[in-house]
Design a protein around this motif. Structure first.
Motif, short mmCIF file in Angstrom:
data_model
loop_
_atom_site.label_atom_id
_atom_site.label_comp_id
_atom_site.label_asym_id
_atom_site.label_seq_id
_atom_site.Cartn_x
_atom_site.Cartn_y
_atom_site.Cartn_z
N LEU A 21 0.87 -1.18 0.00
CA LEU A 21 0.00 0.00 0.00
C LEU A 21 0.90 1.23 0.00
O LEU A 21 1.96 1.23 0.64
N LYS A 22 0.43 2.26 -0.70
CA LYS A 22 1.24 3.47 -0.83
C LYS A 22 0.46 4.67 -0.32
O LYS A 22 -0.76 4.76 -0.51
N CYS A 23 1.18 5.58 0.31
CA CYS A 23 0.59 6.81 0.83
C CYS A 23 1.53 7.96 0.51
O CYS A 23 2.75 7.86 0.72
N GLU A 24 0.97 9.07 0.05
CA GLU A 24 1.80 10.21 -0.34
C GLU A 24 1.15 11.51 0.13
O GLU A 24 -0.07 11.66 0.07
N GLN A 25 1.98 12.42 0.60
CA GLN A 25 1.50 13.77 0.94
C GLN A 25 2.57 14.78 0.54
O GLN A 25 3.76 14.49 0.62
N HIS A 26 2.09 15.94 0.10
CA HIS A 26 3.02 16.99 -0.33
C HIS A 26 2.73 18.28 0.44
O HIS A 26 2.78 19.38 -0.12
N MET A 27 2.40 18.13 1.72
CA MET A 27 2.10 19.27 2.56
C MET A 27 3.28 19.64 3.46
O MET A 27 3.15 20.50 4.31
N GLY A 28 4.39 18.92 3.29
CA GLY A 28 5.54 19.17 4.16
C GLY A 28 5.37 18.61 5.56
O GLY A 28 6.12 18.99 6.47
N HIS A 29 4.39 17.72 5.73
CA HIS A 29 4.19 17.11 7.04
C HIS A 29 5.34 16.19 7.38
O HIS A 29 5.88 15.50 6.52
N ARG A 30 5.70 16.15 8.69
CA ARG A 30 6.86 15.36 9.08
C ARG A 30 6.50 14.11 9.87
O ARG A 30 7.40 13.41 10.37
N SER A 71 10.27 11.92 3.21
CA SER A 71 9.30 12.61 4.07
C SER A 71 7.91 12.69 3.47
O SER A 71 6.95 13.00 4.17
N SER A 72 7.77 12.41 2.18
CA SER A 72 6.47 12.52 1.51
C SER A 72 5.78 11.19 1.29
O SER A 72 4.61 11.15 0.92
N LEU A 73 6.49 10.12 1.49
CA LEU A 73 6.00 8.81 1.06
C LEU A 73 6.05 7.79 2.20
O LEU A 73 7.01 7.73 2.96
N LEU A 74 4.98 7.01 2.28
CA LEU A 74 4.89 5.95 3.29
C LEU A 74 4.31 4.72 2.62
O LEU A 74 3.31 4.81 1.91
N ASN A 75 4.97 3.60 2.82
CA ASN A 75 4.50 2.34 2.26
C ASN A 75 4.15 1.36 3.38
O ASN A 75 4.68 1.46 4.49
N LEU A 76 3.26 0.44 3.06
CA LEU A 76 2.98 -0.67 3.96
C LEU A 76 3.04 -1.95 3.14
O LEU A 76 2.21 -2.17 2.27
N HIS A 77 4.07 -2.74 3.42
CA HIS A 77 4.27 -3.99 2.68
C HIS A 77 3.54 -5.12 3.40
O HIS A 77 3.62 -5.25 4.61
N LEU A 78 2.83 -5.92 2.58
CA LEU A 78 1.96 -6.96 3.12
C LEU A 78 2.43 -8.32 2.62
O LEU A 78 2.70 -8.50 1.42
N HIS A 79 2.51 -9.27 3.52
CA HIS A 79 2.97 -10.61 3.12
C HIS A 79 2.33 -11.65 4.03
O HIS A 79 2.33 -11.49 5.24
N ALA A 80 1.80 -12.70 3.39
CA ALA A 80 1.21 -13.83 4.14
C ALA A 80 0.12 -13.36 5.09
O ALA A 80 0.09 -13.74 6.27
N LEU A 81 -0.78 -12.53 4.58
CA LEU A 81 -1.86 -12.03 5.42
C LEU A 81 -2.92 -13.09 5.65
O LEU A 81 -3.01 -14.09 4.92
N GLN A 82 -3.73 -12.86 6.66
CA GLN A 82 -4.82 -13.74 7.03
C GLN A 82 -6.15 -13.08 6.66
O GLN A 82 -6.24 -11.85 6.59
N PRO A 83 -7.21 -13.87 6.49
CA PRO A 83 -8.51 -13.25 6.18
C PRO A 83 -8.95 -12.21 7.20
O PRO A 83 -9.58 -11.22 6.84
N GLU A 84 -8.55 -12.38 8.46
CA GLU A 84 -8.96 -11.41 9.49
C GLU A 84 -8.24 -10.07 9.34
O GLU A 84 -8.57 -9.11 10.05
N ASP A 85 -7.25 -10.01 8.46
CA ASP A 85 -6.58 -8.74 8.18
C ASP A 85 -7.37 -7.88 7.19
O ASP A 85 -6.99 -6.73 6.93
N SER A 86 -8.44 -8.42 6.65
CA SER A 86 -9.29 -7.64 5.76
C SER A 86 -9.86 -6.45 6.53
O SER A 86 -10.44 -6.63 7.61
N ALA A 87 -9.69 -5.26 5.99
CA ALA A 87 -10.08 -4.03 6.69
C ALA A 87 -9.84 -2.85 5.78
O ALA A 87 -9.35 -2.98 4.66
N LEU A 88 -10.20 -1.68 6.28
CA LEU A 88 -9.85 -0.42 5.62
C LEU A 88 -8.53 0.06 6.24
O LEU A 88 -8.43 0.20 7.47
N TYR A 89 -7.51 0.26 5.41
CA TYR A 89 -6.22 0.73 5.90
C TYR A 89 -6.10 2.21 5.58
O TYR A 89 -6.17 2.62 4.42
#
Lengths: 115, 111
Positions: A21-30, A71-89
């Protein structure tokens, strides 16, 4: 502008897949955050990055691996997830200019389904 | 265990009425308080932030904070059907201002 952009909007994956999953912001948030939200529950904090360093890991299973390449980019790498990990991230970011008045702004989220 | 408590609702109000949403928190040293609105299937959207005792008004929304009673509320005047959503109370806690969320109050505004 308080926009935090998350991609993809929807993701379906099998338990043996690896995805990110990828997340990006260009507001200069730290500070940037990952939350998990199950239906009819409040968001649960997973990780916090402050000035690109991992500050908080809320005892999240190792099948979730965060990464903050800059500082602008955040990733979440997912591997070997379980059905109970289904959710809104949800990804959020905040300025960190005044710690006690720091406001978090959320992205639209990635709806994850694990089959 | 730091906690934030909200009534889950649903809180049902007629269109044009005042909706009153309440929240209590357990961490006495908390200094920042937020209300987020979340429509079904969407992400939380910041409505109000409040840091000092008293009232803070923004359009139809008024947040009220009483640190001595560890209580924060949100009033929505002239409620509209479009205000129907879940309202999340969040309290900043700890050195990283980690947000502790309440379970949310579902508001239903009927015409």
């Amino acid at each position: 502008d308080t926009e935090v952009t998350q991609t993809p909007k929807h993701l379906v994956m099998g338990m043996t897949n690896k995805k990110s999953l990828k997340c990006e912001q260009h507001m200069g948030h730290r500070a940037m955050y990952w939350y998990k939200q199950k239906a009819k529950k409040p968001p649960e904090l997973m990780f916090v990055y402050s000035y690109e360093k991992l500050s908080i890991n809320e005892s999240v299973p190792s099948r979730f691996s965060p990464e903050c390449p800059n500082s602008s980019l955040l990733n979440l790498h997912l591997h070997a997830l379980q059905p109970e990990d289904s959710a809104l991230y949800l990804c959020a970011s905040s300025p960190r200019t005044t710690l006690q008045r720091d406001i978090q702004y959320f992205g639209a989220g990635t709806r994850l389904s694990v089959l | 265990q730091k906690e934030v408590e909200q009534n889950s609702g649903p809180l049902s109000v007629p269109e044009g009425a005042i909706a009153s949403l309440n929240c209590t928190y357990s961490d006495r040293v908390s200094q920042s308080f937020f209300w987020y609105r979340q429509y079904s299937g969407k992400s939380p959207e910041l409505i109000m932030s409040i840091y000092s005792n008293g009232d803070k008004e923004d359009g139809r929304f008024t947040a009220q904070l009483n640190k001595a009673s560890q209580y924060v509320s949100l009033l929505i005047r002239d409620s509209q059907p479009s205000d129907s959503a879940t309202y999340l109370c969040a309290v900043g806690s700890g050195g990283y201002n980690k947000l502790i969320f309440g379970a949310g109050t579902r508001l239903a505004v009927h015409p």
